[in-house]
Design a protein around this motif. Structure first.
Motif, short mmCIF file in Angstrom:
data_model
loop_
_atom_site.label_atom_id
_atom_site.label_comp_id
_atom_site.label_asym_id
_atom_site.label_seq_id
_atom_site.Cartn_x
_atom_site.Cartn_y
_atom_site.Cartn_z
N GLY A 246 -25.00 -8.41 14.26
CA GLY A 246 -24.88 -9.77 14.79
C GLY A 246 -25.38 -9.86 16.23
N THR A 247 -25.06 -8.85 17.03
CA THR A 247 -25.53 -8.81 18.41
C THR A 247 -27.05 -8.76 18.46
N ALA A 248 -27.64 -7.91 17.62
CA ALA A 248 -29.11 -7.79 17.58
C ALA A 248 -29.75 -9.11 17.14
N GLN A 249 -29.17 -9.75 16.13
CA GLN A 249 -29.72 -11.02 15.66
C GLN A 249 -29.60 -12.11 16.71
N ARG A 250 -28.50 -12.12 17.47
CA ARG A 250 -28.33 -13.09 18.55
C ARG A 250 -29.38 -12.87 19.63
N LEU A 251 -29.64 -11.61 19.98
CA LEU A 251 -30.68 -11.30 20.97
C LEU A 251 -32.06 -11.72 20.47
N MET A 252 -32.31 -11.57 19.19
CA MET A 252 -33.58 -12.00 18.61
C MET A 252 -33.73 -13.52 18.73
N ARG A 253 -32.66 -14.26 18.42
CA ARG A 253 -32.71 -15.72 18.53
C ARG A 253 -32.95 -16.15 19.97
N GLN A 254 -32.32 -15.46 20.93
CA GLN A 254 -32.51 -15.80 22.33
C GLN A 254 -33.94 -15.55 22.78
N ARG A 255 -34.57 -14.53 22.24
CA ARG A 255 -35.97 -14.26 22.57
C ARG A 255 -36.90 -15.31 21.99
N MET A 256 -36.50 -15.88 20.87
CA MET A 256 -37.36 -16.85 20.19
C MET A 256 -37.26 -18.24 20.83
N ALA A 257 -36.23 -18.50 21.63
CA ALA A 257 -36.05 -19.82 22.23
C ALA A 257 -36.72 -19.87 23.60
N HIS A 258 -37.32 -21.01 23.92
CA HIS A 258 -37.85 -21.22 25.25
C HIS A 258 -37.76 -22.70 25.60
N LEU A 259 -37.80 -22.97 26.89
CA LEU A 259 -37.66 -24.35 27.38
C LEU A 259 -39.03 -25.00 27.55
N VAL A 260 -39.09 -26.27 27.17
CA VAL A 260 -40.31 -27.06 27.34
C VAL A 260 -39.93 -28.32 28.09
N GLU A 261 -40.69 -28.63 29.15
CA GLU A 261 -40.42 -29.84 29.92
C GLU A 261 -41.11 -31.03 29.25
N GLU A 262 -40.32 -32.08 29.01
CA GLU A 262 -40.87 -33.29 28.41
C GLU A 262 -41.47 -34.17 29.51
N LYS A 263 -42.16 -35.22 29.12
CA LYS A 263 -42.83 -36.11 30.08
C LYS A 263 -41.84 -36.80 31.02
N ASN A 264 -40.62 -37.04 30.54
CA ASN A 264 -39.63 -37.73 31.38
C ASN A 264 -38.88 -36.77 32.31
N GLY A 265 -39.27 -35.49 32.33
CA GLY A 265 -38.66 -34.53 33.24
C GLY A 265 -37.51 -33.74 32.65
N GLN A 266 -37.05 -34.09 31.47
CA GLN A 266 -35.97 -33.35 30.83
C GLN A 266 -36.53 -32.11 30.14
N TYR A 267 -35.65 -31.14 29.97
CA TYR A 267 -36.04 -29.91 29.29
C TYR A 267 -35.50 -29.92 27.87
N MET A 268 -36.25 -29.32 26.96
CA MET A 268 -35.87 -29.26 25.56
C MET A 268 -36.01 -27.81 25.10
N ILE A 269 -35.03 -27.31 24.33
CA ILE A 269 -35.12 -25.97 23.77
C ILE A 269 -35.99 -26.02 22.53
N VAL A 270 -37.00 -25.15 22.50
CA VAL A 270 -37.91 -25.08 21.35
C VAL A 270 -37.77 -23.68 20.75
#
Length: 82
Positions: A53-77
């Motif tokens: 479970g720890t390894a899978q959680r670390l894998m999910r965290q590596r797969m997520a990144h932040l993207v800034e939208e046009k209105n200045g807010q950040y979205m997790i992708v």
């Protein structure tokens, strides 16, 4: 993620059983099947699934990144950053 990346994450979680954790995550092999194939594992079933479970959680965290939208807010992708 390819098997090499999964193995590197599993090495960070537990270097003794990293190959078994990798097989369990990539192939989907259960603790019981690993034990039947390799003999007695040096870890309890409960600890094995905790580390998995720890390894899978670390894998999910590596797969997520932040993207800034046009209105200045950040979205997790989820998925690889390109």
């Amino acid at each position: 993620m390819d098997e090499k990346e999964v193995y590197e994450i599993c090495m960070g979680v537990d270097s003794i059983i990293a190959d078994k954790l990798t097989e369990s995550i990539v192939v989907g092999t259960s603790y019981d099947m690993l034990e039947a194939h390799y003999g007695i594992l040096p870890i309890s079933r409960r600890s094995f699934y905790r580390r998995k479970g720890t390894a899978q959680r670390l894998m999910r965290q590596r797969m997520a990144h932040l993207v800034e939208e046009k209105n200045g807010q950040y979205m997790i992708v989820w998925g690889r950053e390109e």
